[in-house]
Design a protein around this motif. Structure first.
Motif, mmCIF file in Angstrom:
data_model
loop_
_atom_site.group_PDB
_atom_site.id
_atom_site.type_symbol
_atom_site.label_atom_id
_atom_site.label_comp_id
_atom_site.label_asym_id
_atom_site.label_seq_id
_atom_site.Cartn_x
_atom_site.Cartn_y
_atom_site.Cartn_z
ATOM 1 N N PRO A 1 30.457 74.133 47.782
ATOM 2 C CA PRO A 1 29.879 73.490 46.605
ATOM 3 C C PRO A 1 30.545 72.199 46.201
ATOM 4 C CG PRO A 1 31.358 75.233 45.928
ATOM 5 C CD PRO A 1 31.303 75.285 47.443
ATOM 6 N N SER A 2 31.531 71.709 46.970
ATOM 7 C CA SER A 2 32.333 70.619 46.432
ATOM 8 C C SER A 2 32.620 69.514 47.431
ATOM 9 C CB SER A 2 33.658 71.181 45.917
ATOM 10 O OG SER A 2 34.290 71.952 46.914
ATOM 11 N N THR A 3 31.621 69.139 48.215
ATOM 12 C CA THR A 3 31.814 68.035 49.140
ATOM 13 C C THR A 3 31.993 66.738 48.370
ATOM 14 O OG1 THR A 3 30.436 69.122 50.774
ATOM 15 C CG2 THR A 3 30.774 66.769 51.049
ATOM 16 N N PRO A 4 33.051 65.954 48.643
ATOM 17 C CA PRO A 4 33.232 64.716 47.916
ATOM 18 C C PRO A 4 32.109 63.732 48.185
ATOM 19 C CG PRO A 4 35.226 65.341 49.099
ATOM 20 C CD PRO A 4 34.142 66.220 49.580
ATOM 21 N N THR A 5 31.934 62.749 47.312
ATOM 22 C CA THR A 5 30.945 61.715 47.529
ATOM 23 C C THR A 5 31.397 60.800 48.645
ATOM 24 O OG1 THR A 5 32.022 60.351 45.863
ATOM 25 C CG2 THR A 5 30.222 61.751 45.120
ATOM 26 N N SER A 6 30.457 59.987 49.162
ATOM 27 C CA SER A 6 30.756 59.180 50.334
ATOM 28 C C SER A 6 31.569 57.941 50.004
ATOM 29 C CB SER A 6 29.451 58.770 51.025
ATOM 30 O OG SER A 6 28.652 58.010 50.145
ATOM 31 N N THR A 7 31.672 57.587 48.734
ATOM 32 C CA THR A 7 32.484 56.442 48.334
ATOM 33 C C THR A 7 33.369 56.857 47.165
ATOM 34 O OG1 THR A 7 30.790 55.661 46.784
ATOM 35 C CG2 THR A 7 30.703 54.791 49.022
ATOM 36 N N GLY A 8 34.344 56.025 46.855
ATOM 37 C CA GLY A 8 35.156 56.267 45.671
ATOM 38 C C GLY A 8 36.252 57.278 45.868
ATOM 39 N N LYS A 9 37.207 57.002 46.750
ATOM 40 C CA LYS A 9 38.363 57.885 46.888
ATOM 41 C C LYS A 9 39.294 57.782 45.688
ATOM 42 C CE LYS A 9 38.818 57.680 51.965
ATOM 43 N NZ LYS A 9 39.765 57.395 53.071
ATOM 44 N N ARG A 10 39.209 56.681 44.953
ATOM 45 C CA ARG A 10 40.215 56.399 43.933
ATOM 46 C C ARG A 10 39.980 57.198 42.652
ATOM 47 N NH1 ARG A 10 40.345 49.819 45.051
ATOM 48 N NH2 ARG A 10 40.358 50.112 47.326
ATOM 49 N N GLY A 11 41.081 57.663 42.067
ATOM 50 C CA GLY A 11 40.998 58.467 40.865
ATOM 51 C C GLY A 11 41.954 58.003 39.795
ATOM 52 N N LEU A 12 41.848 58.635 38.642
ATOM 53 C CA LEU A 12 42.613 58.265 37.454
ATOM 54 C C LEU A 12 43.510 59.412 37.044
ATOM 55 C CD1 LEU A 12 39.567 56.823 35.479
ATOM 56 C CD2 LEU A 12 41.202 55.526 36.878
ATOM 57 N N VAL A 13 44.798 59.142 36.896
ATOM 58 C CA VAL A 13 45.717 60.113 36.334
ATOM 59 C C VAL A 13 46.030 59.638 34.924
ATOM 60 C CG1 VAL A 13 47.624 58.986 37.575
ATOM 61 C CG2 VAL A 13 47.954 61.231 36.557
ATOM 62 N N TYR A 14 45.621 60.439 33.929
ATOM 63 C CA TYR A 14 45.628 60.002 32.536
ATOM 64 C C TYR A 14 46.028 61.157 31.630
ATOM 65 C CZ TYR A 14 41.256 62.602 31.821
ATOM 66 O OH TYR A 14 40.325 63.606 31.712
ATOM 67 N N ASN A 15 46.148 60.900 30.330
ATOM 68 C CA ASN A 15 46.278 61.959 29.337
ATOM 69 C C ASN A 15 45.617 61.504 28.042
ATOM 70 O OD1 ASN A 15 48.121 60.240 28.071
ATOM 71 N ND2 ASN A 15 49.916 61.348 28.815
ATOM 72 N N ASN A 16 45.826 62.236 26.967
ATOM 73 C CA ASN A 16 45.198 61.886 25.684
ATOM 74 C C ASN A 16 46.184 61.238 24.721
ATOM 75 O OD1 ASN A 16 46.718 64.186 25.147
ATOM 76 N ND2 ASN A 16 45.269 64.984 23.623
ATOM 77 N N ASN A 17 47.233 60.616 25.252
ATOM 78 C CA ASN A 17 48.251 59.987 24.418
ATOM 79 C C ASN A 17 47.781 58.590 23.997
ATOM 80 O OD1 ASN A 17 50.602 59.513 23.057
ATOM 81 N ND2 ASN A 17 51.797 58.997 24.890
ATOM 82 N N ASN A 18 46.823 58.581 23.090
ATOM 83 C CA ASN A 18 46.294 57.346 22.524
ATOM 84 C C ASN A 18 45.858 57.624 21.087
ATOM 85 O OD1 ASN A 18 43.308 58.111 22.526
ATOM 86 N ND2 ASN A 18 43.816 58.381 24.686
ATOM 87 N N PRO A 19 45.580 56.612 20.293
ATOM 88 C CA PRO A 19 45.266 56.850 18.875
ATOM 89 C C PRO A 19 44.113 57.817 18.650
ATOM 90 C CG PRO A 19 45.730 54.537 19.234
ATOM 91 C CD PRO A 19 45.709 55.171 20.590
ATOM 92 N N ALA A 20 43.144 57.845 19.552
ATOM 93 C CA ALA A 20 41.999 58.735 19.377
ATOM 94 C C ALA A 20 42.200 60.101 20.020
ATOM 95 C CB ALA A 20 40.743 58.085 19.959
ATOM 96 N N ALA A 21 43.324 60.291 20.698
ATOM 97 C CA ALA A 21 43.653 61.556 21.373
ATOM 98 C C ALA A 21 42.531 62.004 22.306
ATOM 99 C CB ALA A 21 43.973 62.653 20.355
ATOM 100 N N ASN A 22 42.013 61.058 23.073
ATOM 101 C CA ASN A 22 40.941 61.383 24.013
ATOM 102 C C ASN A 22 41.166 60.636 25.323
ATOM 103 O OD1 ASN A 22 40.209 58.731 23.499
ATOM 104 N ND2 ASN A 22 38.426 59.268 22.256
ATOM 105 N N ALA A 23 40.118 60.485 26.126
ATOM 106 C CA ALA A 23 40.232 59.851 27.439
ATOM 107 C C ALA A 23 39.818 58.382 27.403
ATOM 108 C CB ALA A 23 39.385 60.611 28.451
#
Length: 385
Positions: A132-154
């Motif tokens: 159920p989880s074959t990656p897409t054919s483009t876009g290997k790049r990802g984001l490593v993030y957290n909610n440490n911002n004024p809005a506490a979101n992404a």
């Protein structure tokens, strides 16, 4: 076997000091889950390709097997794989010639295994990944993030919305903090739970979850690591990760692959930690997750890009799984980091065994500008190179 405290022994070409831990010294076979169904044999030629993307398997054409082609296509982000002329591997996400399987079938032995059939002359032996989880054919790049911002979101991660090379993200946990739906969110079990965790189960079972990450740097002992002995880490995987092996793709623990010092187990490095972990874990793994941190331009004049490429290649060769570099960064000025990314990103995209990667990290003065209102020069390089 059980080791008592302070017993000195030799293993993996190192003198290891075991400190009150139970491990198995044998190394288990690492098995990527097989989920490929045969679609049959298709006509294929230069003027009417059934699959559009040619990929080179590790070991070259002499090592061609159907399984090698399937693994290569999957790591490159494709769900359909086909072998031809005994030596060629073709990939795609759909058969593009619209034809039906040919009646006379495929008849050429695979170069890497004469007992298998790898297509033939203008004949493509085709398989499709049914997980159920074959990656897409483009876009290997990802984001490593957290909610440490004024809005506490992404919101910092969402600054990358619209950049076609960015396709996924994770935040060292399993609430996504509202990550934009254009990105695939990948939950992580950061450390070893103390007991049943219904929230983790719910996160893994959330519709759209395709892959899960396990344990953040359990091989290390600093405050930001999960710091777990190999045998305990393996037992935790069997309890909290393996039950989902039929529904999502599962990573190995996220370890610092360029660690050459001690680890959470004692006076041996992260690669040895992984061997002990594998020896204790009755588990299936779909990909290996590694970290890398080092100077952009080492003081001794060596190439930081070459060091990085060597570590990634070594992880693939040792573990035999598609590789996700879930954290990597070179230490240097903004200009040095941009130069490093401009050197290594095309290489990462060209390696069939590198499935995904994320540069550290989506924070002000890193991939985001100081004000948190847009991408930094490093962020722009990561998103566009």
């Amino acid at each position: 076997m059980t080791l008592r405290c302070s017993i000195l022994f030799l293993s993996f070409e190192l003198a290891l000091i075991a400190t009150c831990m139970t491990i198995k010294r044998e190394t288990s076979t690492i098995v990527a889950r097989s989920s490929w169904n045969s679609l049959g044999c298709y006509t294929d030629n230069v003027s009417g390709r059934a699959l559009p993307n040619s990929e080179a398997v590790p070991g070259g054409s002499a090592a061609m097997t159907n399984e090698a082609c399937q693994s290569t296509c999957l790591a490159a982000g494709f769900s359909i794989a086909g072998t031809e002329y005994g030596r060629e591997c073709w990939c795609g996400n759909a058969l593009v010639n619209g034809g039906a399987p040919v009646s006379d079938g495929c008849n050429m032995a695979c170069n890497g295994n004469s007992a298998e059939t790898c297509g033939g002359s203008n004949r493509l032996n085709v398989y499709q990944d049914t997980s159920p989880s074959t990656p897409t054919s483009t876009g290997k790049r990802g984001l490593v993030y957290n909610n440490n911002n004024p809005a506490a979101n992404a919101e910092y991660a969402d600054l990358f919305k619209g950049y076609s090379k960015i396709s996924w993200g994770y935040d060292w946990g399993f609430p996504s903090f509202g990550l934009d739906a254009s990105f695939e969110f990948v939950p992580m079990l950061w450390g070893l739970p103390s007991g049943s965790d219904p929230a983790w189960t719910a996160a893994v079972q959330t519709p759209g979850t395709k892959s899960i990450l396990g344990y953040n740097e359990p091989d290390l002992t600093y405050s930001g690591s999960s710091n777990i002995l190999p045998a305990a880490a393996a037992a935790g995987y069997e309890t909290y990760m393996e039950p989902f092996s039929s529904s999502v793709k599962i990573s190995t623990p996220n370890v610092l692959w360029n660690n050459v010092g001690s680890s959470s187990g004692g006076a041996y490095d992260s690669k040895t930690w992984m061997q002990y972990f594998m020896g204790n874990c009755t588990c299936h793994f779909d990909f290996a997750a590694i970290h890398y941190y080092q100077d952009c331009f080492p003081a001794d004049g060596q190439s930081g890009a070459a060091w990085f490429q060597g570590n990634v290649t070594d992880a693939y060769q040792r573990l035999g799984l598609p590789v996700w570099i879930t954290e990597f960064q070179c230490y240097g000025t903004d200009a040095q980091q941009v130069a490093f990314l401009q050197s290594v990103l095309p290489w990462l995209d060209a390696q069939s065994y590198v499935a995904r990667y994320a540069y550290f990290g989506v924070f002000p003065d890193y991939l985001v500008n100081t004000a948190g209102t847009g991408l930094s020069d490093i962020g722009i390089a990561f998103a566009t190179t």
